[in-house]
Design a protein around this motif. Structure first.
Motif, PDB file in Angstrom:
ATOM      1  N   THR A 111     -23.739  16.675  91.058  1.00 25.75           N
ATOM      2  CA  THR A 111     -23.621  15.687  92.111  1.00 25.75           C
ATOM      3  C   THR A 111     -22.331  15.023  91.917  1.00 25.75           C
ATOM      4  N   THR A 112     -22.082  14.578  90.568  1.00 23.91           N
ATOM      5  CA  THR A 112     -20.806  13.616  90.393  1.00 23.91           C
ATOM      6  C   THR A 112     -19.590  14.706  90.787  1.00 23.91           C
ATOM      7  N   LEU A 113     -19.707  15.703  89.912  1.00 21.10           N
ATOM      8  CA  LEU A 113     -18.642  16.642  90.083  1.00 21.10           C
ATOM      9  C   LEU A 113     -18.098  17.090  91.753  1.00 21.10           C
ATOM     10  N   LEU A 114     -19.415  17.157  92.505  1.00 27.00           N
ATOM     11  CA  LEU A 114     -19.032  17.424  94.038  1.00 27.00           C
ATOM     12  C   LEU A 114     -18.379  16.308  94.612  1.00 27.00           C
ATOM     13  N   LYS A 115     -18.779  14.952  94.111  1.00 25.03           N
ATOM     14  CA  LYS A 115     -18.133  13.961  94.822  1.00 25.03           C
ATOM     15  C   LYS A 115     -16.758  13.852  94.426  1.00 25.03           C
ATOM     16  N   CYS A 116     -16.450  14.141  93.072  1.00 22.98           N
ATOM     17  CA  CYS A 116     -15.228  13.964  92.533  1.00 22.98           C
ATOM     18  C   CYS A 116     -14.183  14.986  93.417  1.00 22.98           C
ATOM     19  N   ILE A 117     -14.721  16.448  93.695  1.00 23.17           N
ATOM     20  CA  ILE A 117     -14.073  17.285  94.394  1.00 23.17           C
ATOM     21  C   ILE A 117     -13.946  16.486  95.748  1.00 23.17           C
ATOM     22  N   GLU A 118     -14.713  16.108  96.270  1.00 17.87           N
ATOM     23  CA  GLU A 118     -14.532  15.435  97.982  1.00 17.87           C
ATOM     24  C   GLU A 118     -13.387  14.578  97.962  1.00 17.87           C
ATOM     25  N   ARG A 119     -13.350  13.837  96.828  1.00 11.97           N
ATOM     26  CA  ARG A 119     -12.185  12.996  96.753  1.00 11.97           C
ATOM     27  C   ARG A 119     -10.892  13.408  96.557  1.00 11.97           C
ATOM     28  N   LEU A 120     -10.874  14.693  96.137  1.00 15.40           N
ATOM     29  CA  LEU A 120      -9.357  15.255  95.975  1.00 15.40           C
ATOM     30  C   LEU A 120      -8.894  15.292  97.465  1.00 15.40           C
ATOM     31  N   GLY A 121      -9.607  15.404  98.470  1.00 12.42           N
ATOM     32  CA  GLY A 121      -8.987  15.623  99.846  1.00 12.42           C
ATOM     33  C   GLY A 121      -9.004  16.976 100.174  1.00 12.42           C
ATOM     34  N   GLU A 122      -8.247  17.180 101.557  1.00 15.27           N
ATOM     35  CA  GLU A 122      -8.080  18.586 102.046  1.00 15.27           C
ATOM     36  C   GLU A 122      -6.517  18.964 101.669  1.00 15.27           C
ATOM     37  N   PRO A 123      -6.215  19.888 101.556  1.00 16.27           N
ATOM     38  CA  PRO A 123      -7.119  21.125 101.206  1.00 16.27           C
ATOM     39  C   PRO A 123      -7.384  21.385  99.806  1.00 16.27           C
ATOM     40  N   ASP A 124      -7.084  20.653  99.021  1.00 17.19           N
ATOM     41  CA  ASP A 124      -7.465  20.668  97.552  1.00 17.19           C
ATOM     42  C   ASP A 124      -9.059  20.919  97.390  1.00 17.19           C
ATOM     43  N   SER A 125      -9.832  20.016  98.136  1.00 15.88           N
ATOM     44  CA  SER A 125     -11.338  20.111  97.781  1.00 15.88           C
ATOM     45  C   SER A 125     -11.870  21.453  98.186  1.00 15.88           C
ATOM     46  N   THR A 126     -11.453  22.015  99.581  1.00 20.19           N
ATOM     47  CA  THR A 126     -11.623  23.601  99.940  1.00 20.19           C
ATOM     48  C   THR A 126     -11.197  24.370  98.869  1.00 20.19           C
ATOM     49  N   ILE A 127      -9.962  24.399  98.560  1.00 25.15           N
ATOM     50  CA  ILE A 127      -9.474  25.412  97.571  1.00 25.15           C
ATOM     51  C   ILE A 127     -10.369  25.367  96.265  1.00 25.15           C
ATOM     52  N   ILE A 128     -10.657  24.409  95.556  1.00 32.29           N
ATOM     53  CA  ILE A 128     -11.452  24.081  94.417  1.00 32.29           C
ATOM     54  C   ILE A 128     -13.145  24.845  94.598  1.00 32.29           C
ATOM     55  N   MET A 129     -13.555  24.492  95.810  1.00 36.43           N
ATOM     56  CA  MET A 129     -14.653  25.045  96.101  1.00 36.43           C
ATOM     57  C   MET A 129     -14.689  26.471  96.393  1.00 36.43           C
ATOM     58  N   GLN A 130     -13.998  26.916  97.069  1.00 36.90           N
ATOM     59  CA  GLN A 130     -13.776  28.381  97.221  1.00 36.90           C
ATOM     60  C   GLN A 130     -13.514  29.180  95.977  1.00 36.90           C
ATOM     61  N   LYS A 131     -12.700  28.502  95.226  1.00 42.49           N
ATOM     62  CA  LYS A 131     -12.225  29.289  94.176  1.00 42.49           C
ATOM     63  C   LYS A 131     -13.327  29.277  93.070  1.00 42.49           C
ATOM     64  N   TYR A 132     -13.996  28.392  92.754  1.00 45.17           N
ATOM     65  CA  TYR A 132     -14.654  28.105  91.622  1.00 45.17           C
ATOM     66  C   TYR A 132     -16.286  28.112  91.786  1.00 45.17           C
ATOM     67  N   PHE A 133     -16.523  27.947  93.023  1.00 49.91           N
ATOM     68  CA  PHE A 133     -17.926  28.182  93.527  1.00 49.91           C
ATOM     69  C   PHE A 133     -18.472  29.409  94.093  1.00 49.91           C
ATOM     70  N   PHE A 134     -17.344  29.802  94.953  1.00 49.61           N
ATOM     71  CA  PHE A 134     -17.427  31.164  95.794  1.00 49.61           C
ATOM     72  C   PHE A 134     -16.815  32.291  95.123  1.00 49.61           C
ATOM     73  N   MET A 135     -16.030  32.117  93.901  1.00 43.53           N
ATOM     74  CA  MET A 135     -15.418  32.715  93.327  1.00 43.53           C
ATOM     75  C   MET A 135     -14.194  33.835  94.454  1.00 43.53           C
ATOM     76  N   ARG A 136     -13.841  33.166  95.254  1.00 38.20           N
ATOM     77  CA  ARG A 136     -12.776  33.751  96.259  1.00 38.20           C
ATOM     78  C   ARG A 136     -11.395  33.809  95.518  1.00 38.20           C
ATOM     79  N   SER A 137     -10.705  34.960  95.939  1.00 42.94           N
ATOM     80  CA  SER A 137      -9.331  35.030  95.483  1.00 42.94           C
ATOM     81  C   SER A 137      -8.439  34.230  96.140  1.00 42.94           C
ATOM     82  N   SER A 138      -7.187  34.095  95.508  1.00 43.01           N
ATOM     83  CA  SER A 138      -6.071  33.087  96.335  1.00 43.01           C
ATOM     84  C   SER A 138      -5.620  33.498  97.661  1.00 43.01           C
ATOM     85  N   LYS A 139      -5.666  34.828  97.750  1.00 40.87           N
ATOM     86  CA  LYS A 139      -5.452  35.624  99.102  1.00 40.87           C
ATOM     87  C   LYS A 139      -6.512  35.137 100.089  1.00 40.87           C
TER      88      LYS A 139
END
Length: 191
Positions: A125-153
């Protein structure tokens, strides 16, 4: 984006208006839906829910029910309500009632890892709140890369960036995230 801008785009082409909404609000909707469904839904369920959110938004605007002003509040409300509906559908189950007398209840022990499970949940929960505080597009990039294992492309296509820019933003966002976590006294984050 305001409702007036959207209505003007819809006069030109409904598809254009739909594409504008999708491009502008995809990350926002995905974050809302993911945060509500991450514990009970598969990736496919989450993506289907996101699609349903945009479908509801398109139908609403095709029927010309919209008022005036910024539509982001409307988009967020539709996303939250649809995610809650899917959550309720996925977690609905019947619970068998069991009676236990006090002697039996005293004999029941909690699993050894209960404290660890609670701590991990709080850390997430703390980690997700910190990720949200990063703002866009950083929060989306982190979520997609490390939670959904999507490539940079793949992420680049979602956030309209080149894969190289995604990698650079990801590195910077991780540094910011580490600093936030260190400020909270979290040195290692093994979720």
């Amino acid at each position: 984006m305001t409702n007036e801008e959207l209505q003007n785009a819809a006069r030109e082409s409904k598809e254009k208006a739909q594409r504008i909404i999708f491009d502008e609000y995809f990350s926002y909707v995905y974050t809302i839906v993911f945060s509500r469904l991450r514990g009970c839904a598969s990736r496919e369920d989450i993506e289907e829910c996101v699609g349903d959110v945009f479908s509801d938004i398109y139908i609403y605007y095709e029927e010309n029910k919209a008022g005036s002003g910024d539509i982001s509040g409307f988009v967020g409300t539709v996303a939250r309500r649809k995610a809650i509906s899917v959550f309720n559908r996925l977690t609905r189950h019947t619970v068998a009632k069991v009676s236990v007398d006090s002697d039996e209840a005293a004999a029941i022990e909690a699993p050894d890892n209960t404290v660890e499970t609670v701590e991990r949940k709080e850390l997430r929960t703390t980690l997700l709140k910190c990720i949200e505080r990063l703002g866009e597009p950083d929060s989306t990039i982190i979520m997609q890369k490390y939670f959904f294992m999507r490539s940079s492309k793949e992420i680049g296509e979602l956030v309209s960036m080149t894969p190289e820019n995604v990698r650079v933003r990801s590195g910077r966002a991780l540094d910011k995230l580490r600093k936030q976590l260190e400020t909270l006294g979290i040195k290692e984050c093994n979720i």
